[in-house]
Motif scaffolding. Structure first.
Motif, PDB file in Angstrom:
ATOM      1  N   UNK A 202       0.840  -1.213   0.000  1.00 41.03           N
ATOM      2  CA  UNK A 202       0.000   0.000   0.000  1.00 41.03           C
ATOM      3  C   UNK A 202       0.870   1.256   0.000  1.00 41.03           C
ATOM      4  N   UNK A 203       1.981   1.213   0.747  1.00 39.99           N
ATOM      5  CA  UNK A 203       2.893   2.367   0.769  1.00 39.99           C
ATOM      6  C   UNK A 203       3.488   2.621  -0.611  1.00 39.99           C
ATOM      7  N   UNK A 204       3.865   1.533  -1.306  1.00 39.03           N
ATOM      8  CA  UNK A 204       4.403   1.693  -2.659  1.00 39.03           C
ATOM      9  C   UNK A 204       3.384   2.287  -3.609  1.00 39.03           C
ATOM     10  N   UNK A 205       2.125   1.863  -3.470  1.00 40.80           N
ATOM     11  CA  UNK A 205       1.062   2.421  -4.314  1.00 40.80           C
ATOM     12  C   UNK A 205       0.861   3.907  -4.016  1.00 40.80           C
ATOM     13  N   UNK A 206       0.935   4.280  -2.736  1.00 42.05           N
ATOM     14  CA  UNK A 206       0.794   5.692  -2.370  1.00 42.05           C
ATOM     15  C   UNK A 206       1.950   6.519  -2.941  1.00 42.05           C
ATOM     16  N   UNK A 207       3.160   5.990  -2.839  1.00 39.61           N
ATOM     17  CA  UNK A 207       4.315   6.703  -3.389  1.00 39.61           C
ATOM     18  C   UNK A 207       4.205   6.850  -4.899  1.00 39.61           C
ATOM     19  N   UNK A 208       3.813   5.762  -5.563  1.00 41.33           N
ATOM     20  CA  UNK A 208       3.637   5.814  -7.009  1.00 41.33           C
ATOM     21  C   UNK A 208       2.538   6.801  -7.382  1.00 41.33           C
ATOM     22  N   UNK A 209       1.465   6.824  -6.602  1.00 39.78           N
ATOM     23  CA  UNK A 209       0.386   7.770  -6.847  1.00 39.78           C
ATOM     24  C   UNK A 209       0.839   9.206  -6.666  1.00 39.78           C
ATOM     25  N   UNK A 210       1.655   9.454  -5.643  1.00 40.19           N
ATOM     26  CA  UNK A 210       2.167  10.804  -5.408  1.00 40.19           C
ATOM     27  C   UNK A 210       3.036  11.278  -6.567  1.00 40.19           C
ATOM     28  N   UNK A 211       3.929  10.394  -7.024  1.00 41.84           N
ATOM     29  CA  UNK A 211       4.798  10.747  -8.154  1.00 41.84           C
ATOM     30  C   UNK A 211       3.972  11.029  -9.408  1.00 41.84           C
ATOM     31  N   UNK A 212       2.972  10.184  -9.660  1.00 40.70           N
ATOM     32  CA  UNK A 212       2.128  10.372 -10.841  1.00 40.70           C
ATOM     33  C   UNK A 212       1.341  11.682 -10.753  1.00 40.70           C
ATOM     34  N   UNK A 213       0.806  11.975  -9.574  1.00 41.64           N
ATOM     35  CA  UNK A 213       0.059  13.228  -9.387  1.00 41.64           C
ATOM     36  C   UNK A 213       0.963  14.434  -9.604  1.00 41.64           C
ATOM     37  N   UNK A 214       2.198  14.344  -9.134  1.00 38.34           N
ATOM     38  CA  UNK A 214       3.116  15.476  -9.292  1.00 38.34           C
ATOM     39  C   UNK A 214       3.448  15.717 -10.760  1.00 38.34           C
ATOM     40  N   UNK A 215       3.736  14.641 -11.474  1.00 36.59           N
ATOM     41  CA  UNK A 215       4.061  14.778 -12.907  1.00 36.59           C
ATOM     42  C   UNK A 215       2.873  15.362 -13.667  1.00 36.59           C
ATOM     43  N   UNK A 216       1.674  14.839 -13.390  1.00 37.81           N
ATOM     44  CA  UNK A 216       0.475  15.329 -14.074  1.00 37.81           C
ATOM     45  C   UNK A 216       0.224  16.801 -13.729  1.00 37.81           C
ATOM     46  N   UNK A 217       0.419  17.159 -12.451  1.00 36.04           N
ATOM     47  CA  UNK A 217       0.196  18.537 -12.036  1.00 36.04           C
ATOM     48  C   UNK A 217       1.157  19.509 -12.698  1.00 36.04           C
ATOM     49  N   UNK A 218       2.420  19.116 -12.805  1.00 31.54           N
ATOM     50  CA  UNK A 218       3.416  19.975 -13.460  1.00 31.54           C
ATOM     51  C   UNK A 218       3.093  20.160 -14.936  1.00 31.54           C
ATOM     52  N   UNK A 219       2.725  19.079 -15.605  1.00 26.09           N
ATOM     53  CA  UNK A 219       2.400  19.172 -17.025  1.00 26.09           C
ATOM     54  C   UNK A 219       1.191  20.070 -17.258  1.00 26.09           C
ATOM     55  N   UNK A 220       0.165  19.940 -16.419  1.00 25.33           N
ATOM     56  CA  UNK A 220      -1.024  20.782 -16.569  1.00 25.33           C
ATOM     57  C   UNK A 220      -0.713  22.243 -16.265  1.00 25.33           C
ATOM     58  N   UNK A 221       0.144  22.478 -15.288  1.00 22.88           N
ATOM     59  CA  UNK A 221       0.534  23.854 -14.965  1.00 22.88           C
ATOM     60  C   UNK A 221       1.276  24.496 -16.128  1.00 22.88           C
TER      61      UNK A 221
END
Length: 276
Positions: A202-221
């Protein structure tokens, strides 16, 4: 004679069972130790990633240090009322770095004093950082950054919140899993490590989710606030630490679950063999 043969056969069976059981214990203990090491490394990487400010870095030419416009931008950047567009414009212009908690820019040391209009060298600059408040962390993002009348951009809003919260959830799950693993060591049993493995998964999924959210957020910005022609951006080493932490968590999870599950299965088989 028959009794001696039966006794010898029993002795051989007990000896072979003990030898096999020792090999099993060594195998599972090795897997458990490797999983613990991977878990420790991933925890350190995750903690360092959360606490540092280099998730994303901008590279821009050095600005003139005597410009009144520059000083105005610096003052707006460090003010509590800086909106998303204001501080991002400063990040673009002044070699900014962004973390989960803080944003930083590189400015001249003598920004508050008069200086001739010459370009600032590397030894004349200093890094100034401003922390994101909890209000800013949970503040809505707008369709047009900086324009409060453009409507709320729900996608960017929730991506920002997830990239802030998920790393802490990941770190908490790993710490809780470590406590369960410690209990397993005290009890001298691998059965509780199944829970440790699940928590690391579950921790790995959360970390992967955080990284994915950050990449998506930067691209949208960057789609809404395009980088100037002479400015480039790249993901920093703090972001890379989070990226490395995720597969380490998955590997630790796999080893924990494998050791506990296989140990239980083989122990059952060996118990049946011993009875027979």
């Amino acid at each position: 004679m028959g009794g001696d043969r039966l006794e010898n056969k029993t002795s051989v069976s007990v000896a072979s069972w003990s030898s096999l059981n020792a090999r099993m214990d060594n195998r599972f203990a090795t897997a458990f130790v490797i999983a613990c090491v991977l878990s420790l490394i991933s925890t350190i990487y995750m903690a360092a990633s959360i606490g540092t400010d280099f998730w994303y870095e901008y590279r821009s030419p050095v600005q003139e240090n005597s410009s009144d416009l520059n000083k105005s931008i610096w003052d707006e950047f460090i003010s509590d009322e800086a909106d998303e567009k204001t501080y991002n414009d400063a990040l673009f212009r002044y070699n900014g770095t962004v973390g989960l908690w803080r944003r930083c820019i590189t400015i001249p040391k003598n920004m508050h004093w008069y200086s001739p209009p010459e370009r600032t060298e590397s030894f004349d600059v200093v890094t100034k950082c401003v922390s994101f408040t909890l209000t800013e962390q949970f503040m809505e993002k707008f369709v047009d950054p900086g324009n409060h009348n453009s409507g709320i951009d729900l996608l960017r809003t929730y991506l920002w919140r997830c990239q802030f919260l998920l790393p802490f959830v990941s770190l908490g799950l790993m710490c809780f899993g470590a406590l369960i693993g410690l209990c397993a060591c005290i009890c001298r049993s691998l059965y509780p490590t199944i829970a440790t493995g699940i928590l690391h998964l579950l921790a790995g999924l959360c970390t992967l989710g955080s990284v994915s959210c950050y990449v998506a957020g930067i691209e949208l910005l960057h789609q809404k606030l395009e980088l100037p022609d002479n400015v480039s951006g790249e993901f920093g080493w703090s972001f890379c630490l989070a990226c490395v932490s995720a597969p380490l968590q998955f590997m630790a999870s796999a080893l924990f679950i494998w050791a506990a599950h296989t140990n239980r299965k083989e122990y059952t088989l060996m118990k049946a063999y011993r009875v027979a």
